[in-house]
Design a protein around this motif. Structure first.
Motif, PDB file in Angstrom:
ATOM      1  N   MET A   1      72.446  85.449 158.922  1.00 48.16           N
ATOM      2  CA  MET A   1      71.456  84.875 158.111  1.00 48.16           C
ATOM      3  C   MET A   1      70.742  86.165 157.520  1.00 48.16           C
ATOM      4  SD  MET A   1      68.692  81.986 158.384  1.00 48.16           S
ATOM      5  CE  MET A   1      69.620  80.827 158.781  1.00 48.16           C
ATOM      6  N   ARG A   2      70.340  86.279 156.359  1.00 50.53           N
ATOM      7  CA  ARG A   2      69.473  87.365 156.050  1.00 50.53           C
ATOM      8  C   ARG A   2      67.860  87.029 156.033  1.00 50.53           C
ATOM      9  NH1 ARG A   2      70.299  86.177 149.625  1.00 50.53           N
ATOM     10  NH2 ARG A   2      72.495  85.396 150.234  1.00 50.53           N
ATOM     11  N   ALA A   3      67.323  88.153 156.284  1.00 42.49           N
ATOM     12  CA  ALA A   3      66.000  88.145 156.952  1.00 42.49           C
ATOM     13  C   ALA A   3      65.011  87.089 155.966  1.00 42.49           C
ATOM     14  CB  ALA A   3      65.451  89.517 157.001  1.00 42.49           C
ATOM     15  N   SER A   4      65.294  87.313 154.677  1.00 39.16           N
ATOM     16  CA  SER A   4      64.367  86.571 153.993  1.00 39.16           C
ATOM     17  C   SER A   4      64.424  85.099 153.972  1.00 39.16           C
ATOM     18  CB  SER A   4      64.559  86.821 152.105  1.00 39.16           C
ATOM     19  OG  SER A   4      66.086  86.605 151.877  1.00 39.16           O
ATOM     20  N   LEU A   5      65.668  84.574 154.571  1.00 39.91           N
ATOM     21  CA  LEU A   5      65.903  83.253 154.723  1.00 39.91           C
ATOM     22  C   LEU A   5      65.499  83.156 155.994  1.00 39.91           C
ATOM     23  CD1 LEU A   5      67.137  80.403 153.987  1.00 39.91           C
ATOM     24  CD2 LEU A   5      69.665  81.402 154.343  1.00 39.91           C
ATOM     25  N   ARG A   6      65.713  83.790 156.847  1.00 40.13           N
ATOM     26  CA  ARG A   6      65.276  83.510 158.085  1.00 40.13           C
ATOM     27  C   ARG A   6      63.745  83.250 158.236  1.00 40.13           C
ATOM     28  NH1 ARG A   6      67.119  87.687 160.663  1.00 40.13           N
ATOM     29  NH2 ARG A   6      69.039  86.518 161.103  1.00 40.13           N
ATOM     30  N   GLU A   7      63.030  84.274 157.544  1.00 43.87           N
ATOM     31  CA  GLU A   7      61.589  84.137 157.472  1.00 43.87           C
ATOM     32  C   GLU A   7      60.847  82.727 156.848  1.00 43.87           C
ATOM     33  OE1 GLU A   7      60.377  87.758 155.233  1.00 43.87           O
ATOM     34  OE2 GLU A   7      61.151  88.713 156.978  1.00 43.87           O
ATOM     35  N   LYS A   8      61.704  82.437 155.823  1.00 37.56           N
ATOM     36  CA  LYS A   8      61.591  81.137 155.118  1.00 37.56           C
ATOM     37  C   LYS A   8      61.601  80.085 156.055  1.00 37.56           C
ATOM     38  CE  LYS A   8      62.717  78.495 150.947  1.00 37.56           C
ATOM     39  NZ  LYS A   8      63.573  78.353 149.861  1.00 37.56           N
ATOM     40  N   ALA A   9      62.909  80.022 156.501  1.00 36.04           N
ATOM     41  CA  ALA A   9      63.244  78.736 157.509  1.00 36.04           C
ATOM     42  C   ALA A   9      62.047  78.777 158.493  1.00 36.04           C
ATOM     43  CB  ALA A   9      64.466  78.958 157.929  1.00 36.04           C
ATOM     44  N   ILE A  10      61.650  79.836 159.142  1.00 37.84           N
ATOM     45  CA  ILE A  10      60.669  79.804 160.168  1.00 37.84           C
ATOM     46  C   ILE A  10      59.351  79.184 159.743  1.00 37.84           C
ATOM     47  CG2 ILE A  10      59.216  81.217 161.753  1.00 37.84           C
ATOM     48  CD1 ILE A  10      61.614  83.173 162.084  1.00 37.84           C
ATOM     49  N   ALA A  11      58.964  79.882 158.597  1.00 38.16           N
ATOM     50  CA  ALA A  11      57.769  79.172 157.997  1.00 38.16           C
ATOM     51  C   ALA A  11      57.730  77.621 157.743  1.00 38.16           C
ATOM     52  CB  ALA A  11      57.449  79.843 156.555  1.00 38.16           C
ATOM     53  N   THR A  47      76.490  77.383 156.531  1.00 37.89           N
ATOM     54  CA  THR A  47      77.107  78.116 157.545  1.00 37.89           C
ATOM     55  C   THR A  47      76.506  78.272 158.967  1.00 37.89           C
ATOM     56  OG1 THR A  47      78.514  78.969 155.555  1.00 37.89           O
ATOM     57  CG2 THR A  47      78.803  80.208 157.744  1.00 37.89           C
ATOM     58  N   TRP A  48      75.347  79.025 158.971  1.00 39.65           N
ATOM     59  CA  TRP A  48      74.680  79.143 160.029  1.00 39.65           C
ATOM     60  C   TRP A  48      74.269  78.025 160.805  1.00 39.65           C
ATOM     61  CZ3 TRP A  48      70.012  77.795 162.401  1.00 39.65           C
ATOM     62  CH2 TRP A  48      69.603  78.452 163.304  1.00 39.65           C
ATOM     63  N   TRP A  49      74.128  76.814 160.009  1.00 36.99           N
ATOM     64  CA  TRP A  49      73.887  75.664 160.667  1.00 36.99           C
ATOM     65  C   TRP A  49      75.000  74.944 161.452  1.00 36.99           C
ATOM     66  CZ3 TRP A  49      68.448  73.454 160.565  1.00 36.99           C
ATOM     67  CH2 TRP A  49      68.356  72.264 161.165  1.00 36.99           C
ATOM     68  N   ILE A  50      75.805  74.840 160.238  1.00 35.68           N
ATOM     69  CA  ILE A  50      77.160  73.909 160.856  1.00 35.68           C
ATOM     70  C   ILE A  50      78.346  74.627 161.470  1.00 35.68           C
ATOM     71  CG2 ILE A  50      78.922  72.504 159.686  1.00 35.68           C
ATOM     72  CD1 ILE A  50      76.915  71.891 157.588  1.00 35.68           C
ATOM     73  N   GLU A  51      78.522  75.903 160.985  1.00 31.12           N
ATOM     74  CA  GLU A  51      79.857  76.574 161.497  1.00 31.12           C
ATOM     75  C   GLU A  51      79.301  77.505 162.695  1.00 31.12           C
ATOM     76  OE1 GLU A  51      81.922  78.823 158.474  1.00 31.12           O
ATOM     77  OE2 GLU A  51      82.587  76.808 157.659  1.00 31.12           O
ATOM     78  N   THR A  52      78.264  78.246 162.461  1.00 33.84           N
ATOM     79  CA  THR A  52      77.938  79.034 163.577  1.00 33.84           C
ATOM     80  C   THR A  52      77.497  78.511 164.881  1.00 33.84           C
ATOM     81  OG1 THR A  52      77.504  80.743 161.709  1.00 33.84           O
ATOM     82  CG2 THR A  52      76.607  81.070 163.896  1.00 33.84           C
ATOM     83  N   ILE A  64      64.924  74.868 166.207  1.00 31.86           N
ATOM     84  CA  ILE A  64      65.459  75.741 165.184  1.00 31.86           C
ATOM     85  C   ILE A  64      64.832  76.951 165.202  1.00 31.86           C
ATOM     86  CG2 ILE A  64      65.876  76.089 162.533  1.00 31.86           C
ATOM     87  CD1 ILE A  64      67.918  74.287 164.323  1.00 31.86           C
ATOM     88  N   LYS A  65      63.559  76.923 165.325  1.00 31.34           N
ATOM     89  CA  LYS A  65      62.570  78.046 165.032  1.00 31.34           C
ATOM     90  C   LYS A  65      62.824  79.064 166.425  1.00 31.34           C
ATOM     91  CE  LYS A  65      57.547  79.576 165.453  1.00 31.34           C
ATOM     92  NZ  LYS A  65      56.424  79.077 165.555  1.00 31.34           N
ATOM     93  N   LYS A  66      62.980  78.505 167.307  1.00 33.75           N
ATOM     94  CA  LYS A  66      63.377  79.579 168.526  1.00 33.75           C
ATOM     95  C   LYS A  66      64.613  80.234 168.407  1.00 33.75           C
ATOM     96  CE  LYS A  66      60.807  76.854 171.979  1.00 33.75           C
ATOM     97  NZ  LYS A  66      60.893  76.044 173.219  1.00 33.75           N
ATOM     98  N   MET A  67      65.851  79.394 167.872  1.00 32.96           N
ATOM     99  CA  MET A  67      66.887  80.007 167.449  1.00 32.96           C
ATOM    100  C   MET A  67      66.861  81.267 166.416  1.00 32.96           C
ATOM    101  SD  MET A  67      69.405  76.567 167.403  1.00 32.96           S
ATOM    102  CE  MET A  67      71.026  77.494 167.002  1.00 32.96           C
ATOM    103  N   LEU A  68      66.134  80.971 165.316  1.00 31.60           N
ATOM    104  CA  LEU A  68      65.864  81.896 164.207  1.00 31.60           C
ATOM    105  C   LEU A  68      65.211  82.952 164.819  1.00 31.60           C
ATOM    106  CD1 LEU A  68      64.743  79.357 161.574  1.00 31.60           C
ATOM    107  CD2 LEU A  68      67.087  80.870 161.560  1.00 31.60           C
ATOM    108  N   GLN A  69      64.181  82.833 165.495  1.00 29.06           N
ATOM    109  CA  GLN A  69      63.232  83.915 166.149  1.00 29.06           C
ATOM    110  C   GLN A  69      64.326  85.009 167.375  1.00 29.06           C
ATOM    111  OE1 GLN A  69      59.958  81.753 167.673  1.00 29.06           O
ATOM    112  NE2 GLN A  69      58.830  82.659 165.999  1.00 29.06           N
TER     113      GLN A  69
END
Length: 72
Positions: A1-11, A47-52, A64-69
């Motif tokens: 997952m790209r960094a910008s999407l990860r940061e947005k998801a954590i926010a 894809t990150w959520w379902i497949e990975t 989800i936040k812990k997984m992303l971090q």
């Protein structure tokens, strides 16, 4: 997952947890407006959520936040 999407998801996770508490659930759709204006980015999140990670449709935002971090 790209960094910008990860940061947005954590926010988004932080905001949902602040609003509704640590047990609040969400889906990857929470990371997007109610528009499909970037299908590639939506598919990347799906894809990150379902497949990975084979997550259920709704998961706790804190999980989800812990997984992303953890994915640096």
């Amino acid at each position: 997952m790209r960094a910008s999407l990860r940061e947005k998801a954590i926010a988004v996770c932080d905001r949902k947890i602040a609003q509704k508490g640590d047990a609040v659930g969400l889906s990857f759709y929470a990371f997007f407006a109610n528009k499909n204006n970037d299908p590639a980015l939506l598919m990347e999140a799906a894809t990150w959520w379902i497949e990975t990670h084979q997550l259920d449709h709704f998961e706790k935002a804190s999980k989800i936040k812990k997984m992303l971090q953890a994915q640096v």
